[in-house]
Enzyme design. Structure first.
Site, PDB file in Angstrom:
ATOM      1  N   LYS A 122       1.637   4.026  -3.134  1.00 10.08           N
ATOM      2  CA  LYS A 122       1.389   5.453  -2.923  1.00 10.08           C
ATOM      3  C   LYS A 122       2.654   6.264  -3.212  1.00 10.08           C
ATOM      4  O   LYS A 122       2.608   7.333  -3.832  1.00 10.08           O
ATOM      5  CB  LYS A 122       0.918   5.713  -1.494  1.00 10.08           C
ATOM      6  CG  LYS A 122      -0.437   5.139  -1.150  1.00 10.08           C
ATOM      7  CD  LYS A 122      -1.549   5.777  -1.951  1.00 10.08           C
ATOM      8  CE  LYS A 122      -2.911   5.298  -1.489  1.00 10.08           C
ATOM      9  NZ  LYS A 122      -4.016   5.860  -2.316  1.00 10.08           N
ATOM     10  N   TYR A 133       0.831  -1.207   0.000  1.00  9.36           N
ATOM     11  CA  TYR A 133       0.000   0.000   0.000  1.00  9.36           C
ATOM     12  C   TYR A 133       0.861   1.252   0.000  1.00  9.36           C
ATOM     13  O   TYR A 133       0.672   2.156  -0.826  1.00  9.36           O
ATOM     14  CB  TYR A 133      -0.928  -0.014   1.219  1.00  9.36           C
ATOM     15  CG  TYR A 133      -1.865   1.171   1.282  1.00  9.36           C
ATOM     16  CD1 TYR A 133      -3.081   1.156   0.601  1.00  9.36           C
ATOM     17  CD2 TYR A 133      -1.537   2.307   2.030  1.00  9.36           C
ATOM     18  CE1 TYR A 133      -3.939   2.245   0.656  1.00  9.36           C
ATOM     19  CE2 TYR A 133      -2.396   3.395   2.089  1.00  9.36           C
ATOM     20  CZ  TYR A 133      -3.593   3.352   1.408  1.00  9.36           C
ATOM     21  OH  TYR A 133      -4.437   4.428   1.450  1.00  9.36           O
TER      22      TYR A 133
END
Length: 223
Positions: free
Chosen positions: A140, A136
């Site tokens: 990002k 994750y």
């Protein structure tokens, strides 16, 4: 006379928003509609969002994100806002998550920049890092770097911790995180979606040259 022309132009900007169906995106849309700086708001979505976009000031652009380049002519504006994303669980696979959270927003940004947009406000995440061992945060971070390479005159990257507010879909673990982090230090405290939306618009209004990173604990000062 020239000063008057600049002021009039500043009060008629077009905003382009990706992610209007999400918690931050819905809030950002309401703020953009109410803001005198913007005379038009273009909402980019894959499905009809219904009543929330049935407003005179709002234009809904329904697209196929796998063929986003085909909508290039309609994707133009002055300031772009991205509050788009999902979870690995909802995406169904790591590959699909990367596509939704990185590939689509990067292409959205590329098209807006090539069409002359001047500012980009991106909702990223606290701890975003392209070298993180967590998918994750790595995705990002990769998105942040991709958009930075597009040479935006003004780029604002917001890195909130857990986002506070009521979502349409159930996310029990996130709701628990909101409760636990309410009284935590500012750097990790729950950040209201309203504060994030206000920050995005404030930074777009100012258009500070270069890339500005706004960490989670700094977001509240704009709300």
């Amino acid at each position: 006379m020239a000063a008057i022309e600049v002021e009039v132009q500043a009060e008629n900007r077009t905003a382009v928003l990706l992610g209007a169906s999400g918690l931050v995106g819905r809030t950002c849309l309401r703020r953009l509609v109410d803001h005198a700086l913007y005379s038009k708001v273009v909402v980019v979505t894959r499905r009809d969002l219904g009543p929330q976009v049935e407003i005179e000031k709002v234009t809904q652009l329904i697209v196929d994100f796998d063929r986003l380049s085909e909508f290039s002519e309609a994707l133009s504006g002055d300031d772009a806002f991205c509050a788009f994303g999902t979870t690995i669980k909802k995406a169904g696979s790591r590959e699909r998550f990367r596509q939704i959270d990185a590939d689509y927003p990067a292409e959205f940004a590329r098209i807006l920049r090539s069409n002359g947009a001047r500012h980009f406000s991106l909702v990223s995440s606290r701890g975003a890092n392209s070298r993180s061992r967590f998918l994750y945060l790595r995705v990002k971070g990769e998105l942040e770097e991709t958009i930075a390479r597009q040479e935006w005159p003004s780029l604002a990257v917001l890195r909130p911790s857990v986002i506070g507010g009521r979502r349409h879909e159930s996310r029990p673990s996130e709701h628990l995180g909101q409760l636990l982090l309410r009284g935590a230090p500012a750097s990790i405290r729950t950040v209201p979606a309203s504060a994030i939306a206000s920050t995005m618009i404030r930074l777009a209004k100012d258009r500070t040259p270069g890339t500005e990173f706004v960490e989670s604990g700094q977001i509240r000062q704009y709300d």
